[in-house]
Motif scaffolding. Sequence first.
Motif, PDB file in Angstrom:
ATOM      1  N   ALA A  52       0.805  -1.230   0.000  1.00  0.00           N
ATOM      2  CA  ALA A  52       0.000   0.000   0.000  1.00  0.00           C
ATOM      3  C   ALA A  52       0.837   1.278   0.000  1.00  0.00           C
ATOM      4  O   ALA A  52       0.359   2.342  -0.405  1.00  0.00           O
ATOM      5  CB  ALA A  52      -0.915   0.000   1.233  1.00  0.00           C
ATOM      6  N   GLU A  53       2.083   1.186   0.436  1.00  0.00           N
ATOM      7  CA  GLU A  53       2.867   2.390   0.729  1.00  0.00           C
ATOM      8  C   GLU A  53       2.992   3.354  -0.457  1.00  0.00           C
ATOM      9  O   GLU A  53       2.771   4.561  -0.310  1.00  0.00           O
ATOM     10  CB  GLU A  53       4.257   1.990   1.239  1.00  0.00           C
ATOM     11  N   ALA A  54       3.295   2.817  -1.636  1.00  0.00           N
ATOM     12  CA  ALA A  54       3.522   3.695  -2.793  1.00  0.00           C
ATOM     13  C   ALA A  54       2.251   4.461  -3.153  1.00  0.00           C
ATOM     14  O   ALA A  54       2.292   5.669  -3.427  1.00  0.00           O
ATOM     15  CB  ALA A  54       4.000   2.872  -3.986  1.00  0.00           C
ATOM     16  N   GLY A  59      -0.789   9.689  -2.853  1.00  0.00           N
ATOM     17  CA  GLY A  59      -2.116  10.279  -2.637  1.00  0.00           C
ATOM     18  C   GLY A  59      -3.200   9.566  -3.421  1.00  0.00           C
ATOM     19  O   GLY A  59      -4.293  10.083  -3.615  1.00  0.00           O
ATOM     20  N   GLU A  60      -2.883   8.353  -3.866  1.00  0.00           N
ATOM     21  CA  GLU A  60      -3.879   7.572  -4.625  1.00  0.00           C
ATOM     22  C   GLU A  60      -4.541   6.550  -3.720  1.00  0.00           C
ATOM     23  O   GLU A  60      -4.027   6.230  -2.648  1.00  0.00           O
ATOM     24  CB  GLU A  60      -3.184   6.842  -5.781  1.00  0.00           C
ATOM     25  N   LEU A  61      -5.657   6.000  -4.194  1.00  0.00           N
ATOM     26  CA  LEU A  61      -6.355   5.002  -3.401  1.00  0.00           C
ATOM     27  C   LEU A  61      -5.689   3.631  -3.546  1.00  0.00           C
ATOM     28  O   LEU A  61      -5.186   3.280  -4.606  1.00  0.00           O
ATOM     29  CB  LEU A  61      -7.825   4.905  -3.825  1.00  0.00           C
ATOM     30  N   VAL A  62      -5.718   2.891  -2.466  1.00  0.00           N
ATOM     31  CA  VAL A  62      -5.249   1.516  -2.443  1.00  0.00           C
ATOM     32  C   VAL A  62      -6.348   0.678  -3.125  1.00  0.00           C
ATOM     33  O   VAL A  62      -7.535   1.027  -3.030  1.00  0.00           O
ATOM     34  CB  VAL A  62      -5.032   1.106  -0.957  1.00  0.00           C
ATOM     35  N   PRO A  63      -5.992  -0.408  -3.847  1.00  0.00           N
ATOM     36  CA  PRO A  63      -7.026  -1.161  -4.577  1.00  0.00           C
ATOM     37  C   PRO A  63      -8.188  -1.621  -3.702  1.00  0.00           C
ATOM     38  O   PRO A  63      -7.992  -1.971  -2.535  1.00  0.00           O
ATOM     39  CB  PRO A  63      -6.252  -2.365  -5.129  1.00  0.00           C
ATOM     40  N   ASP A  64      -9.363  -1.641  -4.313  1.00  0.00           N
ATOM     41  CA  ASP A  64     -10.592  -2.008  -3.593  1.00  0.00           C
ATOM     42  C   ASP A  64     -10.469  -3.351  -2.873  1.00  0.00           C
ATOM     43  O   ASP A  64     -10.874  -3.479  -1.717  1.00  0.00           O
ATOM     44  CB  ASP A  64     -11.777  -2.098  -4.572  1.00  0.00           C
ATOM     45  N   GLU A  65      -9.916  -4.367  -3.569  1.00  0.00           N
ATOM     46  CA  GLU A  65      -9.910  -5.703  -2.956  1.00  0.00           C
ATOM     47  C   GLU A  65      -9.058  -5.711  -1.678  1.00  0.00           C
ATOM     48  O   GLU A  65      -9.350  -6.452  -0.739  1.00  0.00           O
ATOM     49  CB  GLU A  65      -9.482  -6.802  -3.944  1.00  0.00           C
ATOM     50  N   VAL A  66      -8.033  -4.878  -1.651  1.00  0.00           N
ATOM     51  CA  VAL A  66      -7.163  -4.832  -0.464  1.00  0.00           C
ATOM     52  C   VAL A  66      -7.936  -4.254   0.727  1.00  0.00           C
ATOM     53  O   VAL A  66      -8.005  -4.868   1.798  1.00  0.00           O
ATOM     54  CB  VAL A  66      -5.895  -3.974  -0.740  1.00  0.00           C
ATOM     55  N   VAL A  67      -8.560  -3.081   0.534  1.00  0.00           N
ATOM     56  CA  VAL A  67      -9.264  -2.445   1.660  1.00  0.00           C
ATOM     57  C   VAL A  67     -10.532  -3.214   2.038  1.00  0.00           C
ATOM     58  O   VAL A  67     -10.874  -3.301   3.221  1.00  0.00           O
ATOM     59  CB  VAL A  67      -9.587  -0.946   1.403  1.00  0.00           C
ATOM     60  N   CYS A  68     -11.204  -3.798   1.047  1.00  0.00           N
ATOM     61  CA  CYS A  68     -12.411  -4.585   1.370  1.00  0.00           C
ATOM     62  C   CYS A  68     -12.030  -5.781   2.241  1.00  0.00           C
ATOM     63  O   CYS A  68     -12.745  -6.131   3.183  1.00  0.00           O
ATOM     64  CB  CYS A  68     -13.127  -5.051   0.103  1.00  0.00           C
ATOM     65  N   THR A  92     -15.047   4.273  -2.769  1.00  0.00           N
ATOM     66  CA  THR A  92     -15.377   4.075  -4.189  1.00  0.00           C
ATOM     67  C   THR A  92     -16.742   3.387  -4.243  1.00  0.00           C
ATOM     68  O   THR A  92     -17.177   2.803  -3.237  1.00  0.00           O
ATOM     69  CB  THR A  92     -14.358   3.157  -4.909  1.00  0.00           C
ATOM     70  N   ILE A  93     -17.365   3.441  -5.409  1.00  0.00           N
ATOM     71  CA  ILE A  93     -18.671   2.767  -5.559  1.00  0.00           C
ATOM     72  C   ILE A  93     -18.529   1.251  -5.301  1.00  0.00           C
ATOM     73  O   ILE A  93     -19.330   0.700  -4.544  1.00  0.00           O
ATOM     74  CB  ILE A  93     -19.283   3.058  -6.956  1.00  0.00           C
ATOM     75  N   PRO A  94     -17.536   0.560  -5.889  1.00  0.00           N
ATOM     76  CA  PRO A  94     -17.420  -0.875  -5.568  1.00  0.00           C
ATOM     77  C   PRO A  94     -17.259  -1.142  -4.069  1.00  0.00           C
ATOM     78  O   PRO A  94     -17.783  -2.124  -3.554  1.00  0.00           O
ATOM     79  CB  PRO A  94     -16.169  -1.313  -6.346  1.00  0.00           C
ATOM     80  N   GLN A  95     -16.557  -0.270  -3.350  1.00  0.00           N
ATOM     81  CA  GLN A  95     -16.427  -0.461  -1.899  1.00  0.00           C
ATOM     82  C   GLN A  95     -17.790  -0.290  -1.216  1.00  0.00           C
ATOM     83  O   GLN A  95     -18.129  -1.018  -0.283  1.00  0.00           O
ATOM     84  CB  GLN A  95     -15.426   0.531  -1.296  1.00  0.00           C
ATOM     85  N   ALA A  96     -18.572   0.681  -1.698  1.00  0.00           N
ATOM     86  CA  ALA A  96     -19.904   0.892  -1.104  1.00  0.00           C
ATOM     87  C   ALA A  96     -20.800  -0.311  -1.374  1.00  0.00           C
ATOM     88  O   ALA A  96     -21.555  -0.746  -0.496  1.00  0.00           O
ATOM     89  CB  ALA A  96     -20.532   2.159  -1.684  1.00  0.00           C
ATOM     90  N   GLN A  97     -20.687  -0.847  -2.582  1.00  0.00           N
ATOM     91  CA  GLN A  97     -21.497  -2.037  -2.910  1.00  0.00           C
ATOM     92  C   GLN A  97     -21.058  -3.216  -2.049  1.00  0.00           C
ATOM     93  O   GLN A  97     -21.885  -4.025  -1.617  1.00  0.00           O
ATOM     94  CB  GLN A  97     -21.349  -2.368  -4.401  1.00  0.00           C
TER      95      GLN A  97
END
Length: 218
Positions: A52-54, A59-68, A92-97
Amino acid sequence: MKPQALIFLGAPGAGKGTQAREVAKHFSIPQISTGDILRDAVKRKTPLGLAAEAKMKAGELVPDEVVCGIVEERIGEPDCANGFILDGFPRTIPQAQFVDRTLEVKGRGVPMVLNIQVELEVLMKRLTGRRTCSVCGEIYNVYFNPPKVEGICDKDGGKLLQRADDNEETIRQRLVAYDKQTRPLIDYYRAKHVLHDVDGNRDAEPIAKDLVNFLGKA
Ligand code: AMP
């Protein structure tokens, strides 16, 4: 408080963390901050942190599957049984879903979303002035809420640190990510009638008071 999941939505610097902390304390439910979990992983150099560090530095988002994955595991823990606060998730919308699906499967109803609205000028001062206690996590601001002694936490004398991503270049990127990927969640939740707007342009204390009042009645 009836809803099982309380979501704090807002741009970087809106005060999600500060407010979530107060509300969590008041209602004795855990505050789940994906940003805090990721920062801790970066500090400990775990595989999650290294992955996640980079993104975080840019200032970008970490991929959805990682945070989910992080959230799914965390909300399954016993202390979340009576409800929990999601601070900085979904973004993100996929995270909300994913949240909707997960709550439904677990029979935990629909989330309540608090949308903290803050003007851009205030956001910039909040972000560039933010300092966090390295010991207890208390949040200060050199402009709005300075510690009694510069660089030192009032509560425990811990050293106050500035977040690595609270520099102007990264802040700009984080605000772009918010506009593109997170702002659409406002319409997403408004359409579901679960969104409550909060005026976040005030001091932290009156906002927290209003929130606790409102949630107590919800
Ligand atoms: P925060 O402390 O919530 O401002 O998050 C700091 C950084 O962690 C963000 O700029 C992202 O890089 C990452 N992050 C935190 N939460 C999420 C999320 N829900 N989705 C993707 N990335 C996230």
